[in-house]
Scaffold this motif. Structure first.
Motif, PDB file in Angstrom:
ATOM      1  N   VAL A  92       0.833  -1.204   0.000  1.00 28.44           N
ATOM      2  CA  VAL A  92       0.000   0.000   0.000  1.00 28.44           C
ATOM      3  C   VAL A  92       0.868   1.256   0.000  1.00 28.44           C
ATOM      4  CG1 VAL A  92      -1.678   1.334   1.356  1.00 28.44           C
ATOM      5  CG2 VAL A  92      -1.969  -1.137   1.080  1.00 28.44           C
ATOM      6  N   SER A  93       1.948   1.235   0.789  1.00 28.91           N
ATOM      7  CA  SER A  93       2.853   2.385   0.828  1.00 28.91           C
ATOM      8  C   SER A  93       3.471   2.648  -0.534  1.00 28.91           C
ATOM      9  CB  SER A  93       3.957   2.161   1.866  1.00 28.91           C
ATOM     10  OG  SER A  93       3.409   2.076   3.162  1.00 28.91           O
ATOM     11  N   SER A  94       3.867   1.585  -1.220  1.00 31.26           N
ATOM     12  CA  SER A  94       4.482   1.757  -2.543  1.00 31.26           C
ATOM     13  C   SER A  94       3.468   2.272  -3.558  1.00 31.26           C
ATOM     14  CB  SER A  94       5.119   0.452  -3.014  1.00 31.26           C
ATOM     15  OG  SER A  94       4.132  -0.545  -3.244  1.00 31.26           O
ATOM     16  N   ILE A  95       2.199   1.900  -3.408  1.00 35.44           N
ATOM     17  CA  ILE A  95       1.152   2.397  -4.312  1.00 35.44           C
ATOM     18  C   ILE A  95       0.992   3.908  -4.153  1.00 35.44           C
ATOM     19  CG2 ILE A  95      -1.346   2.402  -4.711  1.00 35.44           C
ATOM     20  CD1 ILE A  95      -1.307  -0.626  -4.143  1.00 35.44           C
ATOM     21  N   TYR A  96       0.942   4.388  -2.909  1.00 38.43           N
ATOM     22  CA  TYR A  96       0.774   5.827  -2.695  1.00 38.43           C
ATOM     23  C   TYR A  96       2.042   6.604  -3.026  1.00 38.43           C
ATOM     24  CZ  TYR A  96      -3.811   4.970  -0.764  1.00 38.43           C
ATOM     25  OH  TYR A  96      -5.118   4.598  -0.621  1.00 38.43           O
ATOM     26  N   ALA A  97       3.193   5.982  -2.884  1.00 37.18           N
ATOM     27  CA  ALA A  97       4.437   6.626  -3.311  1.00 37.18           C
ATOM     28  C   ALA A  97       4.423   6.839  -4.816  1.00 37.18           C
ATOM     29  CB  ALA A  97       5.638   5.779  -2.902  1.00 37.18           C
ATOM     30  N   ALA A  98       3.852   5.881  -5.550  1.00 35.71           N
ATOM     31  CA  ALA A  98       3.753   6.000  -7.004  1.00 35.71           C
ATOM     32  C   ALA A  98       2.800   7.116  -7.411  1.00 35.71           C
ATOM     33  CB  ALA A  98       3.297   4.672  -7.601  1.00 35.71           C
ATOM     34  N   ALA A  99       1.763   7.354  -6.589  1.00 34.17           N
ATOM     35  CA  ALA A  99       0.833   8.442  -6.894  1.00 34.17           C
ATOM     36  C   ALA A  99       1.540   9.789  -6.869  1.00 34.17           C
ATOM     37  CB  ALA A  99      -0.318   8.439  -5.895  1.00 34.17           C
ATOM     38  N   ILE A 100       2.487   9.931  -5.938  1.00 30.67           N
ATOM     39  CA  ILE A 100       3.219  11.191  -5.808  1.00 30.67           C
ATOM     40  C   ILE A 100       4.347  11.268  -6.825  1.00 30.67           C
ATOM     41  CG2 ILE A 100       4.621  12.577  -4.231  1.00 30.67           C
ATOM     42  CD1 ILE A 100       3.042  11.244  -1.934  1.00 30.67           C
ATOM     43  N   THR A 101       5.046  10.156  -7.024  1.00 34.08           N
ATOM     44  CA  THR A 101       6.171  10.111  -7.967  1.00 34.08           C
ATOM     45  C   THR A 101       5.924   8.972  -8.948  1.00 34.08           C
ATOM     46  OG1 THR A 101       7.607  10.787  -6.133  1.00 34.08           O
ATOM     47  CG2 THR A 101       8.692  10.036  -8.159  1.00 34.08           C
ATOM     48  N   PRO A 102       5.378   9.274 -10.155  1.00 34.71           N
ATOM     49  CA  PRO A 102       4.944   8.224 -11.078  1.00 34.71           C
ATOM     50  C   PRO A 102       6.010   7.204 -11.456  1.00 34.71           C
ATOM     51  CG  PRO A 102       4.026  10.330 -11.733  1.00 34.71           C
ATOM     52  CD  PRO A 102       4.983  10.614 -10.612  1.00 34.71           C
TER      53      PRO A 102
END
Length: 364
Positions: free
Chosen positions: A11-21
């Motif tokens: 889940v953390s990696s998913i939201y990190a991707a939202a901020i930095t594609p």
């Protein structure tokens, strides 16, 4: 069974991707790992199916976009389904068993999997978690449950990515708009924080000659000017006792002895998505020492001046005397006067002061 710690990392990696594609590949690798799939990817229909982000080899994604997408009846079926509905390979893969797409899927180890439409609208995004065919179908109850728990986070991350992209576009458009203005322009929020400004304002504030930026706040470098600026910003922002927002124009003395800045402080607003409009102040800093000269190309285009007429008009605007212009351009004084008269005629002016006023007004 996936542990709570593993699920939290995904889940953390998913939201990190939202901020930095660029982190989407990491997030998809994490999804692939917890589900035990061969591949994971986000596919986008815009206007035909292509691979957005994935763990697929680059050449595979390219060949899909160039050719194999036309045979993808799997995603066509997913697109026509409900958003958030998890479809299994057992249900969908028979649609492409005998098509050319199967030749593309087999080397990638995709002959089964789970498929979900994540977004609505004309440009849907779908999730693929592909796996090789085994004795047991990939779409087990545990995998479907885990995918269902991830879907909401993926959807939220995609919405956040879209909103951040839109915000970046608006910010870029605002920055571009500010840059075409030759005067210093800044946008000031509560507590006098400068949240945006153009390069002209940056140059002015860096000099600290009358105005400066301290801890992100616009300030004047003399006590009297600071008091006037503070009051003007309060009036524009509607702060304190200033219930009615209004604009103010003031001068700001410069310790260097140069002519004071003329500062216009005007009420403005900034919207943020669905949030209420926030009061802002637009600060326009005019430097009387700045004497822009309109380019000759602009003069020739707007008024039909010849190259020589435009050159002489620009030099007059810069304060040069006709005799000096004659010597610099190696032409006679009567010729200079003739060109200048033609410039008067074409621009509808009658004297040098009128021409200077007109040419100075051409520069934004």
């Amino acid at each position: 069974m996936v542990s709570l710690g593993e699920f939290s990392r995904v889940v953390s990696s998913i939201y990190a991707a939202a901020i930095t594609p660029v982190h989407w590949e990491v997030a998809l690798r994490d999804i692939r790992r917890v589900l035990g799939s061969e591949q994971a990817g986000l596919f986008v229909d815009d206007p035909s199916w292509s691979v957005g982000n994935s763990t697929l080899p680059g050449e595979a994604a390219a060949s899909y976009a160039q050719y194999y997408h036309r045979f993808d009846h799997v995603f066509a079926a997913v697109e026509h389904g409900l958003v958030g509905d998890i479809r299994t390979g057992t249900e969908l893969m028979p649609l492409v068993r005998r098509s050319e797409l199967h030749d593309w899927l087999r080397p990638l180890g995709i002959d089964d999997g789970l498929f979900v439409r994540l977004t609505d609208g004309a440009r849907p995004v779908c999730l693929l978690t592909g796996a090789a065919r085994g004795d047991e179908a990939f779409g087990t109850r545990d995998r479907i449950r885990l995918t269902g728990e991830l879907v909401g986070h993926l959807q939220q991350a995609l919405r956040a990515r879209e909103q951040l992209a839109a915000l970046a576009d608006r910010t870029g458009e605002l920055a571009a708009a500010l840059e075409v203005i030759r005067h210093g322009v800044g946008i000031v929020a509560a507590d006098h924080l400068m949240i945006d400004h153009n390069s002209a304002a940056e140059r002015i504030l860096r000099r600290e000659d009358g105005l400066a930026l301290r801890s992100g706040r616009i300030t004047a470098t003399t006590a009297h000017a600071e008091e006037k600026l503070h009051c003007a910003l309060a009036q524009a922002l509607g702060a304190g006792l200033c219930a009615v927002r209004r604009g103010t124009t003031l001068t700001c003395v410069r310790p260097s002895g140069r002519r004071p800045y003329i500062v216009h402080v005007l009420p403005s607003y900034r919207s943020s998505g669905e949030q209420p409009r926030r009061p802002m102040a637009l600060v326009l800093i005019v430097d009387p020492e700045d004497k822009p000269v309109p380019p000759a190309v602009l003069l020739r285009k707007l008024y039909g001046l010849t190259r020589a007429e435009a050159e002489i008009a620009i030099r007059v605007t810069d304060g040069a005397h006709l005799k000096d212009i004659s010597q610099e351009l190696s032409i006679s004084l009567p010729t200079v006067r003739t060109h200048l008269q033609h410039a008067f005629d074409k621009t509808g002016t009658h004297r040098q002061a009128d021409l200077v006023h007109l040419l100075l007004a051409l520069s934004p």
